[in-house]
Motif scaffolding. Structure first.
Motif, PDB file in Angstrom:
ATOM      1  N   ASP A   1      -6.480  -3.065   1.656  1.00 42.35           N
ATOM      2  CA  ASP A   1      -6.933  -2.127   0.487  1.00 42.35           C
ATOM      3  C   ASP A   1      -6.499  -2.543  -0.795  1.00 42.35           C
ATOM      4  O   ASP A   1      -5.439  -2.247  -1.231  1.00 42.35           O
ATOM      5  CB  ASP A   1      -6.448  -0.717   0.796  1.00 42.35           C
ATOM      6  CG  ASP A   1      -6.796   0.231  -0.002  1.00 42.35           C
ATOM      7  OD1 ASP A   1      -7.853  -0.032  -0.726  1.00 42.35           O
ATOM      8  OD2 ASP A   1      -6.684   1.728   0.243  1.00 42.35           O
TER       9      ASP A   1
ATOM     10  N   LEU B   1       0.765  -1.239   0.044  1.00 40.13           N
ATOM     11  CA  LEU B   1       0.136  -0.111  -0.199  1.00 40.13           C
ATOM     12  C   LEU B   1       0.745   1.218  -0.042  1.00 40.13           C
ATOM     13  O   LEU B   1       0.288   2.224  -0.355  1.00 40.13           O
ATOM     14  CB  LEU B   1      -1.034  -0.120   1.266  1.00 40.13           C
ATOM     15  CG  LEU B   1      -1.759  -1.253   1.514  1.00 40.13           C
ATOM     16  CD1 LEU B   1      -2.806  -1.170   2.572  1.00 40.13           C
ATOM     17  CD2 LEU B   1      -2.792  -1.432   0.198  1.00 40.13           C
TER      18      LEU B   1
ATOM     19  N   GLY C   1      -6.280   0.397  -3.362  1.00 38.06           N
ATOM     20  CA  GLY C   1      -5.015   1.387  -2.842  1.00 38.06           C
ATOM     21  C   GLY C   1      -3.730   0.528  -3.490  1.00 38.06           C
ATOM     22  O   GLY C   1      -2.839   1.249  -4.006  1.00 38.06           O
TER      23      GLY C   1
END
Length: 205
Positions: free
Chosen positions: A123, A100, A126
């Motif tokens: 994520d 990330l 992301g």
């Protein structure tokens, strides 16, 4: 040595992963992923969520020159990766860091490889944006995810057994490995990060 001690497994989780799972399964998947991505001599290649480095090593073997980097957040996995010999091809640099927030400048790599890591990132969008950021314009991404667990008999049998013997929900972690099996969802994630010319292929190995 007492008989009951003869079958004790020695080594860390990362060492056991490399010793047993890599030769049995993940090396086969790594060869397929790298064959599809076709890294070229002179390219800069990132193996993201590299674990003990099987994808990076296979990629390096396919290249006469260039740069190969393995990135993972797990210190133990990287320790094993660093301890293993590499074959022909460029030297592999091992880096610790998060998918990330990768420790690389924009447009660092020609090719990013990610074997069975995307579904575990907290994520996903992301992480894909980070992959896009570190790639050169017109760079390539090759990633693999598991198909639906109902299409993977061994995994489904294990998950069902966990729930049956340990209680409902015991298989949650195992089932999460297959959480990106929906082709439409995967396409939206990848395209949403900026990638174009997205293709998906299924393979049974």
């Amino acid at each position: 040595m007492a008989q009951q001690e003869q079958w004790q497994l020695e080594g860390s989780a990362a060492e056991l992963y490399e010793r047993y799972l890599v030769p049995a399964t993940t090396a086969l998947w790594a060869a397929d992923l790298v064959d599809r991505a076709a890294p070229q001599s002179g390219e800069r290649v990132l193996d993201l969520a590299c674990g003990t480095g099987v994808v990076a090593r296979v990629a390096a073997e396919r290249m006469e020159g260039g740069q190969v980097v393995g990135l993972d957040i797990n210190t133990g996995m990287l320790a094993v990766a660093r301890s293993l010999p590499t074959g022909a091809g460029p030297r592999i640099d091992w880096c610790e860091g998060s998918a990330l927030e990768m420790p690389f400048t924009d447009s660092t790599f020609d090719l990013v490889l990610c074997q069975l890591g995307l579904q575990f990132f907290p994520d996903r969008s992301g992480a894909l944006r980070e992959m896009f950021r570190v790639l050169v314009p017109n760079g390539r991404l090759a990633l693999s995810v598991f198909s639906a667990i109902d299409h993977t008999r061994a995994a489904k049998a294990l998950a069902d057994a966990l729930d049956r013997h340990l209680g409902p929900g015991a298989s949650a972690t195992k089932r999460s490995e297959h959480s990106l099996a929906d082709a439409d969802e995967l396409y939206r994630l990848v395209a949403g990060a900026g990638f174009r010319h997205v293709t998906q292929r299924s393979r049974v190995i």
